[in-house]
Motif scaffolding. Structure first.
Motif, mmCIF file in Angstrom:
data_model
loop_
_atom_site.group_PDB
_atom_site.id
_atom_site.type_symbol
_atom_site.label_atom_id
_atom_site.label_comp_id
_atom_site.label_asym_id
_atom_site.label_seq_id
_atom_site.Cartn_x
_atom_site.Cartn_y
_atom_site.Cartn_z
ATOM 1 N N THR A 2 0.833 -1.193 0.000
ATOM 2 C CA THR A 2 0.000 0.000 0.000
ATOM 3 C C THR A 2 0.872 1.248 0.000
ATOM 4 O O THR A 2 1.822 1.347 0.772
ATOM 5 C CB THR A 2 -0.908 0.023 1.239
ATOM 6 O OG1 THR A 2 -1.670 -1.177 1.280
ATOM 7 C CG2 THR A 2 -1.836 1.203 1.211
ATOM 8 N N ILE A 4 1.801 4.900 0.943
ATOM 9 C CA ILE A 4 1.556 5.810 2.062
ATOM 10 C C ILE A 4 1.966 7.211 1.612
ATOM 11 O O ILE A 4 3.068 7.421 1.115
ATOM 12 C CB ILE A 4 2.385 5.422 3.309
ATOM 13 C CG1 ILE A 4 2.123 3.961 3.714
ATOM 14 C CG2 ILE A 4 2.124 6.378 4.457
ATOM 15 C CD1 ILE A 4 0.756 3.697 4.274
ATOM 16 N N LYS A 13 0.170 10.660 8.014
ATOM 17 C CA LYS A 13 0.340 9.558 7.069
ATOM 18 C C LYS A 13 -1.024 9.001 6.667
ATOM 19 O O LYS A 13 -1.878 8.777 7.528
ATOM 20 C CB LYS A 13 1.181 8.432 7.678
ATOM 21 C CG LYS A 13 2.571 8.879 8.112
ATOM 22 C CD LYS A 13 3.456 9.062 6.914
ATOM 23 C CE LYS A 13 4.859 9.397 7.404
ATOM 24 N NZ LYS A 13 5.651 10.062 6.415
ATOM 25 N N GLN A 15 -3.019 6.097 3.981
ATOM 26 C CA GLN A 15 -2.905 4.994 3.030
ATOM 27 C C GLN A 15 -3.701 5.345 1.778
ATOM 28 O O GLN A 15 -4.855 5.752 1.858
ATOM 29 C CB GLN A 15 -3.454 3.699 3.623
ATOM 30 C CG GLN A 15 -2.602 3.132 4.708
ATOM 31 C CD GLN A 15 -3.103 1.769 5.162
ATOM 32 O OE1 GLN A 15 -4.125 1.280 4.707
ATOM 33 N NE2 GLN A 15 -2.354 1.166 6.065
ATOM 34 N N TRP A 16 -3.068 5.193 0.608
ATOM 35 C CA TRP A 16 -3.713 5.493 -0.662
ATOM 36 C C TRP A 16 -4.488 4.256 -1.104
ATOM 37 O O TRP A 16 -3.962 3.359 -1.743
ATOM 38 C CB TRP A 16 -2.663 5.880 -1.702
ATOM 39 C CG TRP A 16 -3.286 6.408 -2.956
ATOM 40 C CD1 TRP A 16 -3.747 5.695 -4.007
ATOM 41 C CD2 TRP A 16 -3.518 7.766 -3.272
ATOM 42 N NE1 TRP A 16 -4.254 6.518 -4.974
ATOM 43 C CE2 TRP A 16 -4.120 7.810 -4.547
ATOM 44 C CE3 TRP A 16 -3.278 8.971 -2.610
ATOM 45 C CZ2 TRP A 16 -4.479 8.992 -5.175
ATOM 46 C CZ3 TRP A 16 -3.635 10.139 -3.243
ATOM 47 C CH2 TRP A 16 -4.233 10.150 -4.507
ATOM 48 N N GLN A 17 -5.755 4.190 -0.711
ATOM 49 C CA GLN A 17 -6.610 3.056 -1.037
ATOM 50 C C GLN A 17 -7.966 3.568 -1.502
ATOM 51 O O GLN A 17 -8.415 4.641 -1.081
ATOM 52 C CB GLN A 17 -6.824 2.162 0.194
ATOM 53 C CG GLN A 17 -5.579 1.525 0.730
ATOM 54 C CD GLN A 17 -5.864 0.698 1.980
ATOM 55 O OE1 GLN A 17 -6.867 0.904 2.656
ATOM 56 N NE2 GLN A 17 -4.968 -0.223 2.283
ATOM 57 N N ARG A 23 -8.884 10.525 0.223
ATOM 58 C CA ARG A 23 -7.502 10.545 -0.238
ATOM 59 C C ARG A 23 -7.267 11.669 -1.219
ATOM 60 O O ARG A 23 -8.166 11.986 -1.998
ATOM 61 C CB ARG A 23 -7.102 9.185 -0.823
ATOM 62 C CG ARG A 23 -7.742 8.863 -2.149
ATOM 63 C CD ARG A 23 -7.227 7.513 -2.663
ATOM 64 N NE ARG A 23 -7.750 7.292 -3.964
ATOM 65 C CZ ARG A 23 -8.803 6.561 -4.244
ATOM 66 N NH1 ARG A 23 -9.427 5.919 -3.308
ATOM 67 N NH2 ARG A 23 -9.231 6.447 -5.481
#
Length: 78
Positions: A2, A4, A13, A15-17, A23
């Motif tokens: 994943t 970050i 921080k 998470q790019w999800q 995001r």
């Protein structure tokens, strides 16, 4: 793995999800703060104009035609 990234507003921080609806921001609050900065013109995209060629009326008409083809909401209904 994943990706970050840092939240552009608070540097937290993130998470790019796809599940993260805010995001690259960590929260709706940070997203709205950033939007407010753009609306307030605190953020700007600036770059010197690079116009070595003069635009003729024909070139401007062609650009306008292309723009309207890709942005139908600017065209008045018939």
């Amino acid at each position: 793995m994943t990706l970050i990234v840092n939240c552009p507003t608070c540097d937290k921080k993130v998470q790019w999800q796809s599940e993260n609806q805010y995001r690259p921001f960590c929260s709706e609050r940070c997203k709205l703060i950033d939007l407010g900065d753009w609306a307030d013109e605190s953020h700007k995209i600036s770059q010197p104009l690079q116009t070595e060629t003069e635009l003729s009326e024909e070139m401007l008409d062609k650009l306008e035609e292309q723009f309207l083809q890709h942005n139908k909401f600017f065209v008045e209904p018939e």
